[in-house]
Motif scaffolding. Sequence first.
Motif, short mmCIF file in Angstrom:
data_model
loop_
_atom_site.label_atom_id
_atom_site.label_comp_id
_atom_site.label_asym_id
_atom_site.label_seq_id
_atom_site.Cartn_x
_atom_site.Cartn_y
_atom_site.Cartn_z
N THR A 46 0.83 -1.20 0.00
CA THR A 46 0.00 0.00 0.00
C THR A 46 0.87 1.26 0.00
O THR A 46 0.60 2.22 -0.73
N ALA A 47 1.91 1.25 0.81
CA ALA A 47 2.79 2.42 0.88
C ALA A 47 3.34 2.75 -0.50
O ALA A 47 3.36 3.91 -0.93
N ARG A 48 3.77 1.73 -1.22
CA ARG A 48 4.33 1.96 -2.56
C ARG A 48 3.26 2.52 -3.50
O ARG A 48 3.53 3.45 -4.26
N LEU A 49 2.05 1.98 -3.43
CA LEU A 49 0.98 2.46 -4.31
C LEU A 49 0.66 3.92 -4.02
O LEU A 49 0.52 4.73 -4.93
N ILE A 50 0.52 4.24 -2.71
CA ILE A 50 0.16 5.60 -2.34
C ILE A 50 1.25 6.58 -2.77
O ILE A 50 0.99 7.65 -3.29
N ARG A 51 2.48 6.15 -2.57
CA ARG A 51 3.58 7.01 -2.97
C ARG A 51 3.48 7.30 -4.48
O ARG A 51 3.65 8.44 -4.91
N GLY A 52 3.16 6.27 -5.24
CA GLY A 52 3.00 6.47 -6.68
C GLY A 52 1.92 7.49 -6.99
O GLY A 52 2.11 8.39 -7.82
N GLU A 53 0.80 7.36 -6.29
CA GLU A 53 -0.31 8.31 -6.50
C GLU A 53 0.14 9.72 -6.17
O GLU A 53 -0.14 10.67 -6.90
N VAL A 54 0.82 9.87 -5.03
CA VAL A 54 1.26 11.20 -4.59
C VAL A 54 2.18 11.81 -5.63
O VAL A 54 2.05 12.98 -6.00
N LEU A 55 3.10 10.98 -6.13
CA LEU A 55 4.03 11.50 -7.14
C LEU A 55 3.27 11.98 -8.38
O LEU A 55 3.64 12.95 -9.02
N ARG A 56 2.18 11.30 -8.70
CA ARG A 56 1.41 11.67 -9.89
C ARG A 56 0.77 13.03 -9.72
O ARG A 56 0.65 13.81 -10.66
N PHE A 57 0.29 13.30 -8.49
CA PHE A 57 -0.51 14.50 -8.28
C PHE A 57 0.28 15.68 -7.72
O PHE A 57 -0.18 16.80 -7.76
N LYS A 58 1.44 15.39 -7.20
CA LYS A 58 2.13 16.40 -6.40
C LYS A 58 2.44 17.67 -7.17
O LYS A 58 2.42 18.77 -6.61
N ASN A 59 2.69 17.55 -8.46
CA ASN A 59 3.06 18.75 -9.22
C ASN A 59 1.89 19.35 -10.00
O ASN A 59 2.08 20.18 -10.87
N MET A 60 0.70 18.87 -9.70
CA MET A 60 -0.45 19.40 -10.44
C MET A 60 -0.90 20.72 -9.88
O MET A 60 -0.56 21.09 -8.76
N GLU A 61 -1.71 21.42 -10.69
CA GLU A 61 -2.10 22.80 -10.36
C GLU A 61 -2.68 22.93 -8.97
O GLU A 61 -2.28 23.81 -8.22
N PHE A 62 -3.63 22.04 -8.63
CA PHE A 62 -4.33 22.28 -7.37
C PHE A 62 -3.41 22.13 -6.18
O PHE A 62 -3.63 22.71 -5.13
N VAL A 63 -2.32 21.38 -6.36
CA VAL A 63 -1.37 21.25 -5.26
C VAL A 63 -0.45 22.46 -5.22
O VAL A 63 -0.27 23.10 -4.17
N THR A 64 0.09 22.82 -6.36
CA THR A 64 1.00 23.97 -6.39
C THR A 64 0.26 25.24 -6.00
O THR A 64 0.81 26.10 -5.32
N ALA A 65 -1.01 25.30 -6.38
CA ALA A 65 -1.81 26.47 -6.00
C ALA A 65 -1.92 26.57 -4.48
O ALA A 65 -1.70 27.62 -3.88
N ALA A 66 -2.23 25.42 -3.87
CA ALA A 66 -2.37 25.42 -2.42
C ALA A 66 -1.06 25.80 -1.75
O ALA A 66 -1.02 26.54 -0.77
N GLN A 108 -6.99 12.24 -3.29
CA GLN A 108 -6.69 11.68 -4.61
C GLN A 108 -6.36 10.19 -4.51
O GLN A 108 -6.51 9.45 -5.46
N ALA A 109 -5.84 9.83 -3.34
CA ALA A 109 -5.41 8.44 -3.19
C ALA A 109 -6.53 7.55 -2.65
O ALA A 109 -6.34 6.34 -2.51
N VAL A 110 -7.69 8.16 -2.39
CA VAL A 110 -8.78 7.38 -1.80
C VAL A 110 -9.13 6.13 -2.61
O VAL A 110 -9.27 5.04 -2.05
N PRO A 111 -9.22 6.26 -3.94
CA PRO A 111 -9.53 5.04 -4.69
C PRO A 111 -8.53 3.92 -4.39
O PRO A 111 -8.94 2.78 -4.12
N VAL A 112 -7.25 4.25 -4.39
CA VAL A 112 -6.24 3.23 -4.12
C VAL A 112 -6.44 2.65 -2.72
O VAL A 112 -6.33 1.45 -2.49
N LEU A 113 -6.76 3.53 -1.78
CA LEU A 113 -6.97 3.07 -0.40
C LEU A 113 -8.13 2.09 -0.31
O LEU A 113 -8.04 1.06 0.34
N ILE A 114 -9.21 2.45 -1.00
CA ILE A 114 -10.39 1.58 -0.93
C ILE A 114 -10.09 0.22 -1.55
O ILE A 114 -10.40 -0.82 -0.97
N VAL A 115 -9.43 0.26 -2.71
CA VAL A 115 -9.12 -1.01 -3.38
C VAL A 115 -8.19 -1.84 -2.50
O VAL A 115 -8.40 -3.04 -2.28
N SER A 116 -7.18 -1.19 -1.91
CA SER A 116 -6.23 -1.92 -1.06
C SER A 116 -6.94 -2.54 0.13
O SER A 116 -6.66 -3.68 0.52
#
Lengths: 314, 526, 293
Positions: free
Chosen positions: C167-187, C205-213
Amino acid sequence: MFQYLVKQAAASVLVLLVVVTITFFLIGLAPGGLGLLADPNMDPEVRANILRNLGLDQPLYVQYLNWMGNILQGDLGRSFTFNRPVLDMILERLPATLLLGAAALLITVGIGFSAGVIAARFPNSLLDQVLSFISFVLLATPGFWLGILLIIVFAVMLGWLPAAGMQTVGKPFDIADRLSYLVMPAIVLAAGTTAELMRYTRSSWLEIMNLDYIRTARSKGLAERVVHNKHVLRNALIPILTIFGLFLPRLIGGAAVTETLFAWPGMGSMAVAAAVARDTPLVLGITIFISTAVILSNLLIDVLYSIIDPRIRY
Amino acid sequence: MRKQLAVLASLALSLGGLAQAQSAEQPQRGGTVQIALQTTPGSLNPVLPAELASNIINWTMFSPLTVVNPYTNQLEPYLAERWETNANLTEWTFYIRRNAFWHDGRPVTSEDVKFTFDKIRDPEEGANNLPDFRRVREIRTVGPYAVKIFLTQPDAFLDDRLSLGGSEILPRHIFSQFRRLRDATEYNSRTPIGSGPFKMKRAVPGQFFELEANPQFFLGRPFLDGLVFRVVPDGNTRVTQVLAGQLDWIEMEPTQIRAVQGNPRVKTTNFDTLRYQIFAWNLKNPLFQDLKVREAMVYAIDRRRLLQTVTPGFGYVDDAFVPKAVTWIPRPNIQFREFNPQRARQLLAEAGWRTNAQGILEKDGKPFEFKILVDRGNTQREQIGLILQQFFQDIGMKVTYDVAERGGRWLQETQQGTFETRLAEFLMPNVDWMQRLFSSVGQNNSQFYSNPRVDNLLAQMRATSNRTQHANFMRQIQEELYATFPNIPLYYMERILATNTRLQGFPAANIKDAMPFIHRVWLRGN
Amino acid sequence: MSAVAQTTKPKNRSLWRIFWRMLLRNRMALFGFVFLVLITTLVMIEPLVSLPSPNRIDLLNTYAPPSAKNFLGTDENGRDVFARLIAGGRVSLAVGLSAAVLTVLFGALIGLISGYFGGLIDRILMRFTDGLLSIPVFFLLLAVVAIWGGGPLVLILALGLTRWMGTARLIRGEVLRFKNMEFVTAAQSLGASDGRIMLKHLLPQAVPVLIVSTSIGVGNVMLYEAALSFLGLGIQPPTPSWGNMLTASQNYVFNAPHLAVYPGLMILFSVLAFNSLGDVLRDAFDPRMRSGQ
């Protein structure tokens, strides 16, 4: 790249030491002691003598320092119950475990991978559906339940296969005899990983089929078989190698149950007996030994990666 | 014994098995018998502490001076052909057989006996039977074939204790090379040398041990050519292996008997284990010091029904404290206390316990409340615990079922006496155990039973080596115990052997106890 | 690789419609869903209906065949098998869910921190994660559970704390995907704290992965509990769990083989259900699957 791999291996060893340390204390701090001493009729002086002979009369941290000091010098210590070097006992059981593990891996890769490819070649066909149904059920079946079913059917009702053990005692080496003992435990051990590899292969195969350059190759009119064999296969092997590394510790964990059920004389059944008897040096020794093997094999897998896919750079 | 077994056996078994076991058919020589072990034997050195699997295999390879004959349950000569004691029981002399040899061909002598016993007495060795030798002052050889044991105090049961395992004789010529017994790692795990009926041929620890007949065995060459001990941890797997002909001799649970019934290849034989399941109070607890309360609790349990449920059809209930199979001790004059909940309630009322609004017994504002400590992993006891909880609840007691790891809290609470009540298994292999269990200073009296009259009878019994007098005292002690409720004997355990129908001449006893007489066992049709 | 839709936060309401649609199309998942709803309902309403007590022993009525009083008959102690299945289900499902949730929470924590901060922290955490993956923790689990007892709490902790790496690896992957997106940089440019960004912006953003895991994790934990029970180390009787009922039935497999069938099927169906639901959820959350098929 090689530097990276070595660093990861070193990190893994460090993690391993931390984990066995935690476990050492979790076991040591629990009330009670060795299974051997569980007899309430045992004389107190005899008990004290045994504890002293095993060094268990010392404070826990001293026991730990002694043990860890030996581990760092490559000495896994002596088993409490057997009073023999742990390494000797492991090496005695290693061939049986390797044989069972290799057979299970062979089944996993042979059946799991090909079933996955077949399912991916004909997605949503009846065959695909049947295969994925089987894999789903296998993934959800408790291993020992499957084992007991197999024993009842093939050993008791049909009498085709021996129920337990590794060879007929007193019989000279005979490959058919050995195989008859190997079949059921190997199948039980491989059931879960086979199903998982099948599902994994199917989805990664389908994913790769949708990749742009494969689409291009197909649209250029390359024969379907060539596309599959040449391009897809190569790409599909990469995630499979990854999952391979993850399967190793799982197969070994599963071996604990399988070996106990089938009286297979490997490390798994020894670890279970050692855990129940609270033979700390033996349990931790087995764990350290296997972990080291897994860390080394992961190193090897990473090297294989870079050979299969030259694009990978660390 | 046969008669009593027959009554019980009529429920589920044909008597044929038992009768055959003692048939007069001419034994044949040859063949190999495969026997199951539940765990890998920890030590092939019989003197060092070990578990059941080790005891079984060691008893085929090593010889104690005396032995309990599993066909008769009586003490017999083994490596010692005879022994004698002085009048005040402080000097014992054992005479070693002159035709006894180690598996490597050397003769067994009094030097070996002295060496072994001195090792057991040495606390540094960590031997299991150290307590048996506490009263030994000195051991002296008298020529090559006699040993004199000098005691500090009279001991009437020395010969009994030497038969129980852990006092088998070791070869001095091998162990003199090692400082400690435990240093002989190879010997202790793979290459033992004893003087028993079988010798080690090939040891593959964790898998099997292959043994071959010892042609020089002092009671005659065994009929069998070989034995194979196979490690099979799972109980059901052992049963399937007997069915498949891969094992010839196993012990089974009563619940497994259906699997082998009607199979022409497998014979079942039931036997008295000489053990019984007890419910023990902690008699230091004021709650249980009232005799009426203890008596009430005896009447509250339907032991016949409990037995029928837990071990369908096997075992028997009794309020005596010596198993029926030990026939040389006369039956005490007692009557079994049948299930009688009315009487239980009445006794409790007499003791001042009243039922409160919640239906719980209460006295001086305190509810009748206790825990039953059960060791995990024993299916019979786990089941008994649940059933007893129900019986005691039915008469208004509040009972908690408390399972604990045997080597952990269970042991700790037993030793430190912190349990309230517990389930346990007692054994009565010889007269010595009566004092261990019920003397107020007995080393295994973990129920804290103390009765001056019993202590007095035990002291008188210790002062004589006369068997008839022992038997008489044993009867009187049992009658005294019966009247004072030291614990509740729930039922005497019987178990079942499942054997290959070709296996002949084995005793109706557990596998371990049969092993010293394995030389009498044979296979038909070789 | 990533779709255009990913630059803004996906809308969650339509997800459930998609989930329903996919569920109805997948027969196995539908069966699993119905099974789980049924079991959960039974477990919940059990106190309301008058079932026999799961621990009530009746020595006059052992191994009874199914009857109006005992739907599935009784076991070796005359206890009602149906009532025990329900009670066992409560324990098994509770242990499975708790351990899976613990796994996912722990994995999410490591994954979030690792992915968000990157650099040295990331390297250390991921090396630790990978290192743990190469240790056969099952043996250590055996030793610890053997010694500390198989209470539900010990099992939940032991299983929860040793299985979070994936799970940690999956979540990390998700975070990496979203971390540089507008809504994050804006915040970030608005001065939001790291903790706030991780919890309010990245975690959802990672909720889907969490639910599946979680869904797949529950099934795995149930299988582990059964395996531990087989070795005598799972949930301890008299508390029923499907794992220990299945194991106890092995003692009577020659007398009453049907006693092994019920708990076995319950485990099988539940794990099947959680796995197939996990799959459907993953597909529902995956934009490629949505647009592609």
